[in-house]
Design an enzyme around this catalytic site. Structure first.
Site, short mmCIF file in Angstrom:
data_model
loop_
_atom_site.label_atom_id
_atom_site.label_comp_id
_atom_site.label_asym_id
_atom_site.label_seq_id
_atom_site.Cartn_x
_atom_site.Cartn_y
_atom_site.Cartn_z
N GLU A 90 -3.63 5.16 3.94
CA GLU A 90 -2.71 5.41 2.81
C GLU A 90 -2.87 4.32 1.75
O GLU A 90 -1.89 3.79 1.22
CB GLU A 90 -1.25 5.47 3.31
N ALA A 91 -4.10 3.99 1.44
CA ALA A 91 -4.40 2.88 0.55
C ALA A 91 -3.87 3.09 -0.86
O ALA A 91 -3.67 2.13 -1.61
CB ALA A 91 -5.91 2.64 0.51
N CYS A 146 -7.49 25.32 1.22
CA CYS A 146 -6.45 25.78 0.30
C CYS A 146 -5.54 26.77 1.02
O CYS A 146 -6.00 27.76 1.58
CB CYS A 146 -7.09 26.44 -0.92
ZN ZN Z 1 -7.23 28.29 -3.60
#
Ligand code: ZN
Ligand code: ADP
Length: 207
Positions: A90-91, A146
């Site tokens: 989590e830089a 996605c």
């Molecule tokens: Zn998409």
């Protein structure tokens, strides 16, 4: 990247959106270093205490013990100088000083592995990751899937109303989106309704 044992340091960056496997990849590399009997220390910013205060936890629930830092400068205070491999998760929450600190560590012979978000909820480069990318020897860009169309996703879609750069959370607050499906900032109201409806379906059917 090939590991050299002649005490030359370097910087590796693992970056991408949420859910893309950054933490998994960081943990995988750090575990391999431990198998090679190298001294490893892992840090994460205090801001990200979503799942555990003293562990890195991936979305797939892979865990590794880590030390919490308030700011990047704490790494130098906490560092055991015998440490050979320094991991930072989590830089993007670690602050701008991380750039200089990573450089210092690499120059002093440490392998520095940094994982973090490369873009924010608006799709903008997320400091200090862009500078670290420019200075690193090795860069890995991870992609998620996605949730709208199944294509490779490079964006982190915010699903709640906030103009704040940092809203800590994951499931329900963010989801991975591809370039085509990403809507910078807040999705439209009908989009939010769609997301809520989709989440309600499994609960109602018990699936
Ligand atoms: Zn998409
Ligand atoms: P990051 O550190 O990039 O947020 P993690 O390493 O914590 O990612 O989690 C990656 C894991 O998240 C994947 O292996 C998978 O099990 C899970 N996951 C949940 N949602 C998605 C998604 N949309 N695309 C890919 N993986 C996902």
């Amino acid at each position: 990247m090939v590991t050299l044992f002649n005490s030359m340091g370097w910087i590796e960056v693992i970056c991408g959106p949420m859910f893309s496997g950054k933490s998994e990849e960081l943990i995988r590399r750090l575990r391999r270093s431990e198998i090679a009997r190298r001294r490893v220390q892992v840090f994460k910013p205090a801001l990200d205490n979503r799942y555990s205060a003293d562990e890195i936890v991936s979305h797939g629930d892979i865990r590794m013990a880590s030390e919490v830092i308030e700011q990047a400068g704490d790494i130098l205070d906490r560092l055991d100088w015998r440490t050979e491999v320094v991991g930072i998760d989590e830089a993007n929450f670690a602050g701008p000083e991380l750039v200089e600190i990573a450089e210092r560590l690499a120059n002093s012979g440490k392998q520095v592995i940094v994982a973090g978000l490369d873009t924010d909820y608006m799709g903008r480069p997320f400091p200090p990751i862009p500078d670290l990318l420019a200075l690193a020897e090795s860069i890995t860009k991870t992609l998620a899937i996605c949730l709208r169309c199944g294509n490779p996703a490079k964006h982190t879609q915010r699903l709640v109303e906030s103009d704040s750069l940092i809203v800590v959370g994951s499931d329900g607050l963010y989801e991975a989106r591809c370039r085509r499906c990403f809507e910078p900032g807040l999705p439209r109201q009908r989009e939010l309704d769609f997301v809520r409806a989709r989440r309600a379906i499994p609960a109602e059917t018990g699936a």
